[in-house]
Design an enzyme around this catalytic site. Structure first.
Site, PDB file in Angstrom:
ATOM      1  N   HIS A 202       0.860  -1.184   0.000  1.00  0.00           N
ATOM      2  CA  HIS A 202       0.000   0.000   0.000  1.00  0.00           C
ATOM      3  C   HIS A 202       0.895   1.232   0.000  1.00  0.00           C
ATOM      4  O   HIS A 202       2.017   1.211   0.538  1.00  0.00           O
ATOM      5  CB  HIS A 202      -0.879   0.029   1.244  1.00  0.00           C
ATOM      6  CG  HIS A 202      -1.972  -0.978   1.245  1.00  0.00           C
ATOM      7  ND1 HIS A 202      -3.156  -0.770   1.910  1.00  0.00           N
ATOM      8  CD2 HIS A 202      -2.075  -2.199   0.673  1.00  0.00           C
ATOM      9  CE1 HIS A 202      -3.945  -1.818   1.753  1.00  0.00           C
ATOM     10  NE2 HIS A 202      -3.300  -2.711   1.010  1.00  0.00           N
TER      11      HIS A 202
ATOM     12  N   GLU B  32       0.849   3.910   1.754  1.00  0.00           N
ATOM     13  CA  GLU B  32       1.254   4.354   3.085  1.00  0.00           C
ATOM     14  C   GLU B  32       2.408   3.535   3.634  1.00  0.00           C
ATOM     15  O   GLU B  32       3.363   4.070   4.201  1.00  0.00           O
ATOM     16  CB  GLU B  32       0.079   4.267   4.070  1.00  0.00           C
ATOM     17  CG  GLU B  32      -1.120   5.094   3.710  1.00  0.00           C
ATOM     18  CD  GLU B  32      -2.180   4.308   2.951  1.00  0.00           C
ATOM     19  OE1 GLU B  32      -1.848   3.610   1.958  1.00  0.00           O
ATOM     20  OE2 GLU B  32      -3.348   4.384   3.347  1.00  0.00           O
TER      21      GLU B  32
ATOM     22  N   CYS C 248      -6.708   1.954   5.354  1.00  0.00           N
ATOM     23  CA  CYS C 248      -7.292   0.693   5.812  1.00  0.00           C
ATOM     24  C   CYS C 248      -6.782   0.380   7.224  1.00  0.00           C
ATOM     25  O   CYS C 248      -5.997   1.143   7.801  1.00  0.00           O
ATOM     26  CB  CYS C 248      -6.901  -0.428   4.845  1.00  0.00           C
ATOM     27  SG  CYS C 248      -5.151  -0.853   4.894  1.00  0.00           S
TER      28      CYS C 248
ATOM     29  N   CYS D 209      -2.862   0.039   7.352  1.00  0.00           N
ATOM     30  CA  CYS D 209      -2.167   1.319   7.227  1.00  0.00           C
ATOM     31  C   CYS D 209      -2.447   2.228   8.425  1.00  0.00           C
ATOM     32  O   CYS D 209      -1.551   2.936   8.888  1.00  0.00           O
ATOM     33  CB  CYS D 209      -2.544   1.993   5.919  1.00  0.00           C
ATOM     34  SG  CYS D 209      -1.944   1.058   4.488  1.00  0.00           S
TER      35      CYS D 209
END
Length: 151
Positions: free
Chosen positions: A52, A54, A82, A85
């Site tokens: 991801h 992040e 999410c 993260c």
């Protein structure tokens, strides 16, 4: 005004993910008014659910700054983080999170869960939302329309 400038940089990162057929999420991390790292989703490219924007940006910031505590940093993300993260943002002790668009299926800042509102954690993150929301929403819709058309 500063949030707009840095969120625009996150949007630029999201566009890179879009061009690479990945969910268009972009992220920049800022310390003392300077971008110390940037990233976009790379899950599709590397076939890895951990990639991801992040997570990648946090790893790069930690490597560059040679520390894991980022309590003087602001993380700018185009889409509501999410659970994974959000947990990483808490673990890194970010001062602020700025995000553009809520994520009704996986967002854990406000939508599905409110991780940052749980005062059992020993760290609190200041949250600002809605920056560049309309542009990000258009990009997300276009991405998923394209994805459905390819199937």
């Amino acid at each position: 005004m500063t949030d707009l400038i840095f969120m625009e940089e996150a949007v630029k990162e999201a566009r890179k993910a879009f061009k690479n057929d990945d969910v268009p999420v972009g992220c920049v991390i800022v310390v003392d008014g300077k971008i110390v790292s940037r990233a976009h989703n790379l899950r599709h490219k590397f076939k890895n659910s951990l990639y991801h924007a992040e997570i990648i940006a946090i790893q790069r910031a930690c490597d560059k700054l040679k520390r894991w505590v980022l309590d003087d940093a602001t993380i700018y993300v185009t889409l509501e983080p999410c659970l994974m993260c959000s947990g990483a943002i808490l673990q890194a002790r970010f001062k602020r999170l700025v995000y553009g668009l809520n994520e009704p299926k996986f967002g854990c800042v406000e939508s599905v869960m409110q991780v940052f509102n749980d005062y059992q954690f020993n760290h609190q993150v200041e949250v600002t939302k809605g920056i560049y929301r309309d542009e990000i929403e258009e990009m997300m819709k276009a991405f998923f329309q394209n994805l459905r058309a390819k199937k």
